[in-house]
Write a protein that holds these residues in place. Structure first.
Motif, short mmCIF file in Angstrom:
data_model
loop_
_atom_site.label_atom_id
_atom_site.label_comp_id
_atom_site.label_asym_id
_atom_site.label_seq_id
_atom_site.Cartn_x
_atom_site.Cartn_y
_atom_site.Cartn_z
N GLY A 195 0.79 -1.24 0.00
CA GLY A 195 0.00 0.00 0.00
C GLY A 195 0.81 1.27 0.00
O GLY A 195 0.29 2.36 0.18
N SER A 196 2.14 1.15 -0.24
CA SER A 196 2.99 2.36 -0.18
C SER A 196 3.03 3.11 -1.51
O SER A 196 3.58 4.20 -1.60
CB SER A 196 4.41 1.99 0.26
OG SER A 196 4.98 1.06 -0.65
N GLY A 197 2.47 2.50 -2.57
CA GLY A 197 2.43 3.19 -3.87
C GLY A 197 3.42 2.67 -4.89
O GLY A 197 3.45 3.12 -6.03
N LYS A 198 4.26 1.69 -4.50
CA LYS A 198 5.32 1.25 -5.42
C LYS A 198 4.76 0.51 -6.65
O LYS A 198 5.17 0.79 -7.77
CB LYS A 198 6.36 0.39 -4.68
CG LYS A 198 5.79 -0.85 -4.00
CD LYS A 198 6.80 -1.53 -3.11
CE LYS A 198 6.31 -2.89 -2.65
NZ LYS A 198 5.04 -2.88 -1.92
N THR A 199 3.81 -0.43 -6.43
CA THR A 199 3.25 -1.17 -7.56
C THR A 199 2.40 -0.26 -8.44
O THR A 199 2.45 -0.36 -9.67
CB THR A 199 2.43 -2.38 -7.05
OG1 THR A 199 3.33 -3.25 -6.36
CG2 THR A 199 1.80 -3.15 -8.19
N THR A 200 1.65 0.64 -7.82
CA THR A 200 0.84 1.59 -8.60
C THR A 200 1.74 2.42 -9.51
O THR A 200 1.42 2.66 -10.69
CB THR A 200 0.03 2.51 -7.66
OG1 THR A 200 -0.78 1.68 -6.83
CG2 THR A 200 -0.86 3.47 -8.41
N SER A 201 2.90 2.85 -9.00
CA SER A 201 3.85 3.63 -9.82
C SER A 201 4.34 2.80 -11.01
O SER A 201 4.44 3.29 -12.14
CB SER A 201 5.04 4.08 -8.97
OG SER A 201 4.60 4.88 -7.90
N LEU A 202 4.62 1.51 -10.74
CA LEU A 202 5.09 0.61 -11.81
C LEU A 202 3.98 0.42 -12.86
O LEU A 202 4.25 0.42 -14.06
CB LEU A 202 5.48 -0.74 -11.21
CG LEU A 202 6.25 -1.67 -12.16
CD1 LEU A 202 7.72 -1.29 -12.18
CD2 LEU A 202 6.11 -3.13 -11.74
N MET A 203 2.74 0.25 -12.39
CA MET A 203 1.62 0.01 -13.32
C MET A 203 1.33 1.24 -14.18
O MET A 203 0.89 1.12 -15.31
CB MET A 203 0.37 -0.42 -12.54
CG MET A 203 0.49 -1.80 -11.93
SD MET A 203 0.91 -3.02 -13.21
CE MET A 203 1.38 -4.42 -12.22
N MET A 204 1.57 2.43 -13.63
CA MET A 204 1.40 3.66 -14.44
C MET A 204 2.47 3.71 -15.52
O MET A 204 2.21 4.11 -16.65
CB MET A 204 1.46 4.90 -13.54
CG MET A 204 0.22 5.08 -12.68
SD MET A 204 0.12 6.70 -11.88
CE MET A 204 1.30 6.52 -10.54
N LEU A 205 3.68 3.28 -15.17
CA LEU A 205 4.77 3.27 -16.14
C LEU A 205 4.50 2.23 -17.23
O LEU A 205 4.77 2.45 -18.41
CB LEU A 205 6.10 2.97 -15.41
CG LEU A 205 7.38 2.89 -16.24
CD1 LEU A 205 7.53 4.11 -17.16
CD2 LEU A 205 8.60 2.78 -15.32
N ALA A 206 3.90 1.10 -16.83
CA ALA A 206 3.57 0.04 -17.80
C ALA A 206 2.40 0.43 -18.71
O ALA A 206 2.26 -0.09 -19.81
CB ALA A 206 3.24 -1.25 -17.06
N GLY A 207 1.53 1.32 -18.20
CA GLY A 207 0.37 1.73 -18.99
C GLY A 207 -0.91 1.04 -18.57
O GLY A 207 -1.96 1.22 -19.20
N PHE A 208 -0.86 0.25 -17.48
CA PHE A 208 -2.07 -0.43 -17.00
C PHE A 208 -2.88 0.47 -16.07
O PHE A 208 -4.01 0.15 -15.72
CB PHE A 208 -1.71 -1.74 -16.28
CG PHE A 208 -0.98 -2.71 -17.17
CD1 PHE A 208 -1.48 -3.04 -18.43
CD2 PHE A 208 0.21 -3.29 -16.77
CE1 PHE A 208 -0.81 -3.92 -19.26
CE2 PHE A 208 0.89 -4.18 -17.59
CZ PHE A 208 0.38 -4.50 -18.84
N GLU A 209 -2.27 1.54 -15.62
CA GLU A 209 -2.98 2.55 -14.82
C GLU A 209 -2.66 3.92 -15.42
O GLU A 209 -1.58 4.12 -15.98
CB GLU A 209 -2.50 2.54 -13.35
CG GLU A 209 -2.79 1.27 -12.58
CD GLU A 209 -4.25 1.10 -12.22
OE1 GLU A 209 -5.05 2.02 -12.53
OE2 GLU A 209 -4.59 0.05 -11.66
N THR A 210 -3.60 4.86 -15.29
CA THR A 210 -3.39 6.21 -15.82
C THR A 210 -3.18 7.17 -14.66
O THR A 210 -3.95 7.13 -13.69
CB THR A 210 -4.65 6.66 -16.60
OG1 THR A 210 -5.02 5.59 -17.47
CG2 THR A 210 -4.37 7.90 -17.42
#
Length: 370
Positions: free
Chosen positions: A47-62
């Motif tokens: 829940g610290s934001g690390k995976t969300t940051s990775l997913m934004m870089l991958a394009g799976f999250e905006t």
């Protein structure tokens, strides 16, 4: 830190935020430059934001706000398959109905490469992960470690400029995990590809990375080389999250330049490096690594010298953790290599101990979590 030339930067997060409900920010104002060819790990608790940051870089999250640049151009609106990014997940995400060779060929055929080209690259990728003889097997016929190797080869087969890895070794047992850490590290060195790696395992981050970004509550607390993070944490969160750490609470008694004196609850005074402290009289947390504490005669030359009562020995093969009561704190640990441990030392003994000023850091007060 010396500013790198802009052309060394492959990825830039600029003021990036992410919220799923319009109220709570999972990622708060992320500014981060990732250099070409580096192995950067995003490390932090769930829940610290690390995976969300990775997913934004991958394009799976905006991103909710801000911009992500890849090789100088904004990729906010570029779909994942057009980003030239390889991905490796914890669950391998291999196609079960395709052989190993077909799994590797898939990203190449999607990109419209010729049959000869595909066959050549698949061969090269298989030999890179030492799976040449497994090309005709199906994922279900492979062990976890072999499947992870195939997933790795598939992420590298189209020679992307960037490879993202999300907890890729999480499902493997300890020995295989450590073996794969070295494999990935050596592959990275050989290929010179840029890797962004997500883990909550601090040992993994320290072993594999050129730099580590420590995330907490959607923000980077510190980004540095593994050695700097371990030896020179900027705040109490980083000191506690990376490696073992003795914490003693006190108040700032005085400060002179980069040194300070901290008064403990029972009146003892400790001289420390003033890293992240407020005004005189305000609370601080002292941080001392267990391997930096010296026992018995070794402690004679230390500026900070106290006595501790031995409470427990925890045997760990190559070293022993000795739990002591020091300055009223019952869980004070000292790490001793087996060869240096005094065999006469016993539970209940009161022994002198100490540490040098450069090994104790005065940091922000610890917020006790209930």
């Amino acid at each position: 830190m010396v500013e790198k030339q802009t052309n060394d930067v492959l990825v830039s997060f600029r003021g990036v935020q992410k919220s799923y409900d319009g109220e709570n920010l999972i990622v708060k104002d992320l500014n981060l430059d990732i250099r070409k060819g580096e192995f950067l790990t995003l490390l932090g608790p769930s829940g610290s934001g690390k995976t969300t940051s990775l997913m934004m870089l991958a394009g799976f999250e905006t991103p909710t706000a801000g911009e992500i640049l890849l090789a100088g151009r904004s990729i906010n609106n570029v779909p994942p398959h057009k980003r030239d990014i390889g991905m490796v997940f914890q669950n391998y995400a291999l196609f079960p109905h395709m052989t190993v060779a077909e799994n590797l060929a898939f990203p190449l055929s999607v990109r419209g490469l010729s049959k000869t080209d595909i066959s050549e690259r698949v061969k090269r990728a298989l030999s890179m992960v030492q799976l040449d003889s497994f090309r005709n097997r199906y994922p279900g016929q492979l062990s976890g470690g072999q499947q992870q190797r195939v997933a790795l080869a598939r992420a590298l087969v189209f020679e992307p400029q960037l490879v993202l890895m999300d907890e890729p070794l999480g499902a493997l047992d300890k020995q295989l995990r450590e073996h794969m850490q070295m494999e990935i590290k050596h592959l990275h060195k050989r290929l010179g590809v840029t890797v962004v790696y997500v883990t909550h395992d601090q040992g993994e981050a320290l072993t594999m990375s050129d730099r580590v970004a420590v995330f907490h509550q959607g923000e980077i607390q510190q980004i540095a080389s593994p050695r700097t993070l371990y030896e020179e944490p900027k705040n109490t969160f980083v000191a506690n999250f990376i490696g073992e750490n003795n914490r003693i609470s006190g108040r700032l008694f005085s400060r002179t330049g980069d040194r300070c004196v901290v008064e403990l609850a029972r009146g003892e005074k400790v001289e420390a490096l003033a890293v992240n402290v407020g005004q005189t009289g305000e609370p601080v947390t002292l941080s001392i690594r267990p391997e930096r504490v010296l026992l018995n005669g070794s402690s004679e030359a230390c500026t900070n010298r106290f006595s501790g009562r031995v409470e427990e020995f925890i045997y760990l093969g190559d070293h022993v953790r000795v739990r002591l009561e020091v300055c009223g704190k019952a869980n004070f640990f000292v790490k001793q290599p087996i060869a240096e441990l005094d065999p006469a030392l016993a539970v209940g003994d009161v022994v002198p101990l100490g540490w040098q000023v450069e090994h104790v850091r005065a940091l922000d007060p610890l917020l006790e979590t209930v």
